[in-house]
Structure formats: structure tokens, C-alpha cells
Design a protein around this motif. Structure first.
Motif, PDB file in Angstrom:
ATOM      1  N   PHE A  25       0.828  -1.210   0.000  1.00  0.00           N
ATOM      2  CA  PHE A  25       0.000   0.000   0.000  1.00  0.00           C
ATOM      3  C   PHE A  25       0.857   1.253   0.000  1.00  0.00           C
ATOM      4  O   PHE A  25       0.457   2.291  -0.522  1.00  0.00           O
ATOM      5  CB  PHE A  25      -0.928  -0.004   1.213  1.00  0.00           C
ATOM      6  CG  PHE A  25      -1.871   1.169   1.263  1.00  0.00           C
ATOM      7  CD1 PHE A  25      -2.875   1.304   0.327  1.00  0.00           C
ATOM      8  CD2 PHE A  25      -1.721   2.142   2.243  1.00  0.00           C
ATOM      9  CE1 PHE A  25      -3.742   2.391   0.364  1.00  0.00           C
ATOM     10  CE2 PHE A  25      -2.576   3.228   2.289  1.00  0.00           C
ATOM     11  CZ  PHE A  25      -3.595   3.354   1.347  1.00  0.00           C
ATOM     12  N   GLY A  26       2.057   1.165   0.589  1.00  0.00           N
ATOM     13  CA  GLY A  26       2.952   2.322   0.595  1.00  0.00           C
ATOM     14  C   GLY A  26       3.357   2.743  -0.802  1.00  0.00           C
ATOM     15  O   GLY A  26       3.501   3.938  -1.085  1.00  0.00           O
ATOM     16  N   MET A  27       3.557   1.757  -1.691  1.00  0.00           N
ATOM     17  CA  MET A  27       3.905   2.074  -3.073  1.00  0.00           C
ATOM     18  C   MET A  27       2.744   2.789  -3.764  1.00  0.00           C
ATOM     19  O   MET A  27       2.947   3.725  -4.546  1.00  0.00           O
ATOM     20  CB  MET A  27       4.270   0.777  -3.814  1.00  0.00           C
ATOM     21  CG  MET A  27       4.758   0.965  -5.220  1.00  0.00           C
ATOM     22  SD  MET A  27       5.577  -0.499  -5.898  1.00  0.00           S
ATOM     23  CE  MET A  27       4.421  -1.803  -5.508  1.00  0.00           C
ATOM     24  N   ILE A  28       1.520   2.366  -3.478  1.00  0.00           N
ATOM     25  CA  ILE A  28       0.347   3.015  -4.065  1.00  0.00           C
ATOM     26  C   ILE A  28       0.234   4.455  -3.579  1.00  0.00           C
ATOM     27  O   ILE A  28      -0.025   5.381  -4.365  1.00  0.00           O
ATOM     28  CB  ILE A  28      -0.932   2.220  -3.719  1.00  0.00           C
ATOM     29  CG1 ILE A  28      -0.878   0.832  -4.361  1.00  0.00           C
ATOM     30  CG2 ILE A  28      -2.178   2.974  -4.170  1.00  0.00           C
ATOM     31  CD1 ILE A  28      -2.056  -0.055  -4.005  1.00  0.00           C
ATOM     32  N   VAL A  29       0.431   4.667  -2.285  1.00  0.00           N
ATOM     33  CA  VAL A  29       0.367   6.018  -1.725  1.00  0.00           C
ATOM     34  C   VAL A  29       1.446   6.908  -2.329  1.00  0.00           C
ATOM     35  O   VAL A  29       1.196   8.073  -2.673  1.00  0.00           O
ATOM     36  CB  VAL A  29       0.513   5.968  -0.192  1.00  0.00           C
ATOM     37  CG1 VAL A  29       0.648   7.375   0.387  1.00  0.00           C
ATOM     38  CG2 VAL A  29      -0.679   5.262   0.433  1.00  0.00           C
ATOM     39  N   ALA A  30       2.650   6.363  -2.474  1.00  0.00           N
ATOM     40  CA  ALA A  30       3.743   7.139  -3.062  1.00  0.00           C
ATOM     41  C   ALA A  30       3.411   7.566  -4.485  1.00  0.00           C
ATOM     42  O   ALA A  30       3.670   8.709  -4.882  1.00  0.00           O
ATOM     43  CB  ALA A  30       5.031   6.318  -3.036  1.00  0.00           C
ATOM     44  N   HIS A  31       2.833   6.672  -5.275  1.00  0.00           N
ATOM     45  CA  HIS A  31       2.439   7.018  -6.641  1.00  0.00           C
ATOM     46  C   HIS A  31       1.308   8.047  -6.644  1.00  0.00           C
ATOM     47  O   HIS A  31       1.260   8.935  -7.498  1.00  0.00           O
ATOM     48  CB  HIS A  31       2.002   5.763  -7.395  1.00  0.00           C
ATOM     49  CG  HIS A  31       3.143   4.930  -7.870  1.00  0.00           C
ATOM     50  ND1 HIS A  31       3.123   4.244  -9.060  1.00  0.00           N
ATOM     51  CD2 HIS A  31       4.349   4.668  -7.330  1.00  0.00           C
ATOM     52  CE1 HIS A  31       4.265   3.592  -9.221  1.00  0.00           C
ATOM     53  NE2 HIS A  31       5.019   3.828  -8.174  1.00  0.00           N
ATOM     54  N   ALA A  32       0.404   7.908  -5.699  1.00  0.00           N
ATOM     55  CA  ALA A  32      -0.764   8.797  -5.671  1.00  0.00           C
ATOM     56  C   ALA A  32      -0.373  10.243  -5.417  1.00  0.00           C
ATOM     57  O   ALA A  32      -1.054  11.167  -5.881  1.00  0.00           O
ATOM     58  CB  ALA A  32      -1.751   8.339  -4.603  1.00  0.00           C
ATOM     59  N   THR A  33       0.743  10.481  -4.726  1.00  0.00           N
ATOM     60  CA  THR A  33       1.125  11.855  -4.395  1.00  0.00           C
ATOM     61  C   THR A  33       1.355  12.706  -5.638  1.00  0.00           C
ATOM     62  O   THR A  33       0.990  13.891  -5.660  1.00  0.00           O
ATOM     63  CB  THR A  33       2.400  11.874  -3.526  1.00  0.00           C
ATOM     64  OG1 THR A  33       3.451  11.179  -4.213  1.00  0.00           O
ATOM     65  CG2 THR A  33       2.157  11.217  -2.188  1.00  0.00           C
ATOM     66  N   PHE A  34       1.961  12.113  -6.678  1.00  0.00           N
ATOM     67  CA  PHE A  34       2.172  12.908  -7.893  1.00  0.00           C
ATOM     68  C   PHE A  34       1.049  12.711  -8.908  1.00  0.00           C
ATOM     69  O   PHE A  34       0.895  13.520  -9.813  1.00  0.00           O
ATOM     70  CB  PHE A  34       3.533  12.607  -8.534  1.00  0.00           C
ATOM     71  CG  PHE A  34       3.839  11.151  -8.758  1.00  0.00           C
ATOM     72  CD1 PHE A  34       3.314  10.486  -9.842  1.00  0.00           C
ATOM     73  CD2 PHE A  34       4.663  10.458  -7.885  1.00  0.00           C
ATOM     74  CE1 PHE A  34       3.602   9.147 -10.068  1.00  0.00           C
ATOM     75  CE2 PHE A  34       4.964   9.126  -8.100  1.00  0.00           C
ATOM     76  CZ  PHE A  34       4.428   8.471  -9.193  1.00  0.00           C
TER      77      PHE A  34
END
Length: 269
Positions: free
Chosen positions: A139-148
Motif C-alpha cells: 500500500f505504501g507504493m500506491i500512496v507514493a504514486h498517488a502523491t504525484f
């Protein structure tokens, strides 16, 4: 109306031709080598074969990488659509203290180098969350992508909302429609093309993101860009990468076509 002379047209034509050559000749070489029977990419291709297509069709690592990219891309897109749209409405419809600062903070992630974003999230996950017993993992990877990805949706929806007439929503509510009904029947139809275009851009940006993914992907999890990056380090499988790249080139035509249709539909409204 500006009129160009014959010599100017020739010069511009040559410049455009050179740019097109630099853009599309490398893509053509990728497609050609996808059918190269050799293990190593080369030109000219001496023998054509579907060998690497057969290998790619049964490759479990490729399937897993594609699935991971799709899941992460869809997850990041959903978050971006929700937060980007809400942010666009807040900044276009309301006045509040620190509005410009909030606007800057929303668009800042797309301006930051990917390596900075990746290091920031990696430090947060490894130095703060994990010692606290929080394993954020996939889920951390998804959140990181969502920021940009949020920026893609925000910019499209915000620009569209700025051109909308708020009197239509007010008239709808004056006639007895509730907030939900007004949004569904009046507001959303006016910015749905920008909403969909922003979602497509967000998914595309997440799908091919590699730098942030390197820092945030859990151990043993590869997205398609990571798989390509790792496989390129093995020259004997170079043409397998060309097969995957060829498929991506063909699939990329779909969102481009949809985006063009959405843009034309928005212009006709």
C-alpha cells in the motif's frame, strides 16, 4: 494571418522531419527487434522469428509485473481522482487563509525529482513506520504514486471548474434539487471529460513510474518498469524486453485515442 515564405516552409519542414526521425526511428527499432530471432538486439535484423513472443506469453515474471503495475496504477488513480477532485473544488469554490500555499503544496510533488520523493518515502517507511510496528508494504507504493498522480487530476478538473458557470448549480438548487442531485445531474456532466482525462494521465504516469518505485516497492515485488530495468541488465534477454515494449507501444494508442475523443467532446460542449 501570418504567411511563411517558401524558404521558411522548407526550413520548418526539415526541422519537423528531423524531430520525427529522432522520435520514431528508435521505436521502429524496438518493434523490429521484437521479431529478431537473435538474443541480442541488432540492426539490420537478419532473421525474423516469433521466438521471444512465445517466451513472453508464458513468462510468469512478466505476468506478475504487469499485474502489479495495473494494481498500483489503479489504486493510485482512485486516490488521485478522489483527492484531486475534492482539492480542485475546494480551491475553485472557496476562499480561505493559506489558499495559495495549499495550491503550491498540491502541485509540488510533480515538480520534485522522483529520487527526492522516493528517498522521502523510503525514510518515512523504514525509519518511522516500521520501528513503530506499521508494515505498510504494498500500500505504501500506491500512496507514493498517488502523491504525484493527484496533480494530474487536480490540474484538469481545476481548469475545467474555472470555466464553469456556478449559476447553473445555484439554479438547480433553487428549483428544489439537493446537493447530491445537483452534482450528479448538473455539476459532474460539465467536468466529466476533464475528470476522465485526469484519470487516464494519472494511470499512465503511475504505470511507467520507475524511480519512486525503486525506493518504495516491497522486497520481491516488481512492477513492469522495474522488470524491464532489471532485465535490461541481462543483454541475452534484450529482445524479450523489446517484445514487452512493443505491446506497451500498441496499448498506449488506446489512452491517446480516448484522450483525443474526450478533448474533442469538451470543445464541442
Amino acid at each position: 494571418m501570418l504567411r511563411l515564405g517558401r524558404s521558411s516552409k522548407i526550413v520548418l519542414g526539415v526541422i519537423v522531419g528531423i524531430v520525427l526521425v529522432f522520435m520514431y526511428v528508435p521505436l521502429a527499432l524496438v518493434v523490429l527487434n521484437a521479431f529478431n530471432s537473435s538474443r541480442i538486439a541488432s540492426f539490420p535484423v537478419t532473421e525474423f522469428s516469433l521466438r521471444w513472443w512465445e517466451v513472453a506469453a508464458v513468462s510468469e515474471p512478466i505476468r506478475a509485473a504487469v499485474l502489479n503495475s495495473v494494481i498500483v496504477g489503479l489504486g493510485a488513480t482512485v486516490i488521485a481522482l478522489i483527492l484531486g477532485t475534492l482539492s480542485a473544488f475546494a480551491l475553485s469554490r472557496f476562499r480561505f487563509y493559506g489558499k495559495q500555499t495549499v495550491n503550491l503544496l498540491i502541485v509540488l510533488p510533480i515538480a520534485l525529482p522522483g529520487v527526492v520523493t522516493g528517498v522521502a518515502f523510503s525514510n518515512t517507511f523504514n525509519s518511522i513506520l516500521e520501528p513503530a510496528g506499521i508494515q505498510i508494504g504494498y500500500f505504501g507504493m500506491i500512496v507514493a504514486h498517488a502523491t504525484f498522480c493527484i496533480v494530474m487530476v487536480f490540474n484538469n478538473v481545476f481548469a475545467r471548474l474555472r470555466r464553469m458557470n456556478p449559476n447553473l448549480q445555484e439554479a438547480s438548487m433553487d428549483l428544489g434539487a439537493g446537493i447530491g442531485q445537483t452534482f450528479r445531474l448538473v455539476t459532474f456532466p460539465q467536468f466529466r471529460t476533464a475528470f476522465a482525462a485526469g484519470g487516464l494521465l494519472a494511470f499512465a504516469l503511475s504505470f511507467d513510474e520507475v524511480v519512486v518505485t525503486i525506493f518504495t516497492a516491497p522486497p520481491g515485488v516488481d512492477t513492469l518498469p522495474l522488470w524491464i530495468l532489471n532485465t535490461m541488465a541481462r543483454p541475452n534477454e534484450g529482445n524479450l524486453v523489446n517484445v514487452v515494449a512493443t505491446v506497451l507501444i500498441l496499448l498506449s494508442l488506446i489512452p491517446v485515442y480516448i484522450s483525443q475523443r474526450l478533448s474533442r467532446a469538451e470543445e464541442d460542449e
